[in-house]
Write a protein that holds these residues in place. Sequence first.
Motif, short mmCIF file in Angstrom:
data_model
loop_
_atom_site.label_atom_id
_atom_site.label_comp_id
_atom_site.label_asym_id
_atom_site.label_seq_id
_atom_site.Cartn_x
_atom_site.Cartn_y
_atom_site.Cartn_z
N UNK A 19 0.75 -1.22 0.00
CA UNK A 19 0.04 0.19 -0.09
C UNK A 19 0.90 1.23 0.04
N UNK A 20 0.88 2.10 -1.14
CA UNK A 20 1.58 3.42 -1.14
C UNK A 20 0.89 4.57 -0.73
N UNK A 21 1.55 5.48 -0.30
CA UNK A 21 0.80 6.71 0.11
C UNK A 21 1.67 7.93 -0.57
N UNK A 22 1.01 8.86 -0.72
CA UNK A 22 1.67 10.07 -1.19
C UNK A 22 1.05 11.40 -0.73
N UNK A 45 9.23 6.77 -17.68
CA UNK A 45 7.89 6.92 -16.68
C UNK A 45 6.74 6.62 -17.43
N UNK A 46 5.81 5.85 -16.73
CA UNK A 46 4.79 5.53 -17.36
C UNK A 46 3.53 5.80 -16.36
N UNK A 47 2.32 6.02 -17.08
CA UNK A 47 0.94 6.37 -16.11
C UNK A 47 0.50 4.86 -15.63
N UNK A 48 0.10 4.99 -14.40
CA UNK A 48 -0.60 3.84 -13.66
C UNK A 48 -1.98 3.97 -13.32
N UNK A 49 -2.36 4.92 -12.89
CA UNK A 49 -3.83 5.13 -12.43
C UNK A 49 -4.08 6.65 -12.18
N UNK A 64 -4.93 -2.97 -14.22
CA UNK A 64 -6.38 -2.97 -14.03
C UNK A 64 -6.86 -4.41 -13.23
N UNK A 65 -7.65 -4.29 -12.08
CA UNK A 65 -8.20 -5.58 -11.40
C UNK A 65 -7.14 -5.45 -10.11
N UNK A 66 -6.23 -5.36 -10.24
CA UNK A 66 -5.11 -5.34 -9.21
C UNK A 66 -4.77 -4.43 -8.35
N UNK A 67 -4.93 -3.21 -8.84
CA UNK A 67 -4.38 -1.86 -8.11
C UNK A 67 -5.86 -0.99 -8.02
N UNK A 68 -5.80 -0.21 -6.91
CA UNK A 68 -6.83 0.63 -6.35
C UNK A 68 -6.37 2.09 -6.07
N UNK A 69 -6.66 2.97 -6.65
CA UNK A 69 -6.10 4.40 -6.40
C UNK A 69 -7.27 4.83 -5.75
N UNK A 70 -7.04 5.72 -4.43
CA UNK A 70 -8.10 6.43 -3.87
C UNK A 70 -7.29 7.61 -3.25
N UNK A 71 -8.12 8.50 -2.81
CA UNK A 71 -7.70 9.75 -2.22
C UNK A 71 -8.28 10.21 -0.96
N UNK A 72 -7.72 10.95 0.00
CA UNK A 72 -8.31 11.40 1.04
C UNK A 72 -7.97 13.06 1.20
N UNK A 73 -8.96 13.77 0.79
CA UNK A 73 -8.57 15.04 0.44
C UNK A 73 -8.43 15.91 1.88
N UNK A 78 -2.75 10.71 -1.22
CA UNK A 78 -3.18 9.91 -2.51
C UNK A 78 -2.75 8.46 -1.95
N UNK A 79 -3.48 7.57 -2.40
CA UNK A 79 -3.13 6.14 -1.95
C UNK A 79 -3.22 5.24 -3.25
N UNK A 80 -2.33 4.31 -3.32
CA UNK A 80 -2.19 3.04 -4.25
C UNK A 80 -2.39 1.67 -3.60
N UNK A 81 -3.43 1.13 -3.57
CA UNK A 81 -3.14 -0.36 -3.06
C UNK A 81 -2.77 -1.34 -4.14
N UNK A 82 -1.85 -2.13 -3.89
CA UNK A 82 -1.52 -3.01 -4.92
C UNK A 82 -1.55 -4.46 -4.69
N UNK A 83 -2.30 -5.15 -5.15
CA UNK A 83 -2.57 -6.54 -4.89
C UNK A 83 -2.02 -7.40 -6.18
#
Length: 116
Positions: A19-22, A45-49, A64-73, A78-83
């Motif tokens: 799980x990544x955070x920014x 560098x390439x775009x992910x989500x 797609x189907x493995x990663x989930x991007x989300x945000x908490x304003x 910003x978050x990236x859940x990687x499964x």
Amino acid sequence: QVQLVESGGGLVQPGGSLSLSCEVFGSMIRIYSMGWYRQAPGKQREWVATISTSSITIYADSVKGRFTISRDNAKNTLYLQMNSLKLEDTAIYYCNQFPPGGTWPWGQGTQVTVSS
């Protein structure tokens, strides 16, 4: 001056999760579409989500189907859940506006290494 601080990377076996955070300093992410990007060794560098201001999400076909991007304003984060991580997900991961550029710099990124 805007500063982006990515964290959460590490070493994981294939099939694992991270799980990544920014966290963004110096600007309010709520007014921007945001994105995750990655750069593998020897590649551009390439775009992910992407996540829009209304939380509509779009993903590269490769994640797609493995990663989930989300945000908490409220936390300006910003978050990236990687499964189901694969060897080819190994890269330095960055966040930025979507599309990137403008006056925002790139952060230092966070290294994700998928290895058995």
